[in-house]
Scaffold this motif. Structure first.
Motif, PDB file in Angstrom:
ATOM      1  N   LYS A   5       0.877  -1.149   0.122  1.00  0.00           N
ATOM      2  CA  LYS A   5       0.118  -0.027  -0.129  1.00  0.00           C
ATOM      3  C   LYS A   5       0.919   1.056  -0.021  1.00  0.00           C
ATOM      4  N   GLN A   6       0.612   2.188  -0.879  1.00  0.00           N
ATOM      5  CA  GLN A   6       1.211   3.495  -0.819  1.00  0.00           C
ATOM      6  C   GLN A   6       0.470   4.816  -0.033  1.00  0.00           C
ATOM      7  N   SER A   7       1.359   5.402   0.735  1.00  0.00           N
ATOM      8  CA  SER A   7       0.676   6.532   1.291  1.00  0.00           C
ATOM      9  C   SER A   7       1.568   7.740   0.760  1.00  0.00           C
ATOM     10  N   ASN A   8       0.835   8.941   0.494  1.00  0.00           N
ATOM     11  CA  ASN A   8       1.587  10.013  -0.072  1.00  0.00           C
ATOM     12  C   ASN A   8       1.081  11.361   0.338  1.00  0.00           C
ATOM     13  N   ASP A   9       1.972  12.460   0.543  1.00  0.00           N
ATOM     14  CA  ASP A   9       1.236  13.531   0.965  1.00  0.00           C
ATOM     15  C   ASP A   9       2.227  14.697   0.181  1.00  0.00           C
ATOM     16  N   HIS A  12       6.162  13.758   1.823  1.00  0.00           N
ATOM     17  CA  HIS A  12       6.591  12.606   1.866  1.00  0.00           C
ATOM     18  C   HIS A  12       5.732  11.409   1.397  1.00  0.00           C
ATOM     19  N   GLY A  13       6.230  10.054   1.387  1.00  0.00           N
ATOM     20  CA  GLY A  13       5.464   9.218   1.208  1.00  0.00           C
ATOM     21  C   GLY A  13       6.094   7.660   1.438  1.00  0.00           C
ATOM     22  N   ALA A  14       5.323   6.793   1.409  1.00  0.00           N
ATOM     23  CA  ALA A  14       5.720   5.048   1.933  1.00  0.00           C
ATOM     24  C   ALA A  14       4.980   4.184   0.886  1.00  0.00           C
ATOM     25  N   PHE A  15       5.686   3.188   0.884  1.00  0.00           N
ATOM     26  CA  PHE A  15       5.165   2.164   0.600  1.00  0.00           C
ATOM     27  C   PHE A  15       5.397   0.986   1.765  1.00  0.00           C
ATOM     28  N   VAL A  16       4.122   0.424   1.954  1.00  0.00           N
ATOM     29  CA  VAL A  16       4.372  -0.419   3.109  1.00  0.00           C
ATOM     30  C   VAL A  16       3.787  -2.041   2.644  1.00  0.00           C
ATOM     31  N   LYS A  23       2.976  -6.754   9.000  1.00  0.00           N
ATOM     32  CA  LYS A  23       3.668  -5.923   8.272  1.00  0.00           C
ATOM     33  C   LYS A  23       5.129  -6.480   8.073  1.00  0.00           C
ATOM     34  N   THR A  28      10.422   4.454   2.513  1.00  0.00           N
ATOM     35  CA  THR A  28       9.758   5.781   2.645  1.00  0.00           C
ATOM     36  C   THR A  28      10.533   6.650   1.494  1.00  0.00           C
TER      37      THR A  28
END
Length: 94
Positions: A5-9, A12-16, A23, A28
């Protein structure tokens, strides 16, 4: 199976990565302007070392970069080494 899953702003962002709901890893990144992002850290949980988790996260980052016409700066040693070993991923490097 590895799920990512990707989060992004704006900054910054991350792939988890997760395997069977647990997990498995984290990659990051930090935006460097609107056209590039810097992969600054990759970690894989000890139980999942050697199972391709880090590479799968990097592949997701490359897919994201290609889809959105972005470039990647790999400062993280893992990401840098993986790019060097995989010529098919290098088109997104700055």
């Amino acid at each position: 199976m590895i799920k990512i899953k990707q989060s992004n702003d704006e900054k910054h962002g991350a792939f988890v990565a997760s395997i069977d709901g647990n997990k498995a890893g984290l990659m990051t990144y930090t935006w460097a302007g609107e056209e590039r992002f810097i992969i600054d850290h990759t970690e894989v949980e000890a139980a999942y070392n050697g199972k391709g988790v880090g590479k799968e996260m990097l592949i997701k980052a490359v897919e994201f970069a290609r889809k959105n016409n972005k470039k990647i700066i790999p400062l993280c040693p893992f990401a840098k080494a993986t790019f060097q070993k995989n010529a098919d991923l290098q088109d997104v490097l700055t």
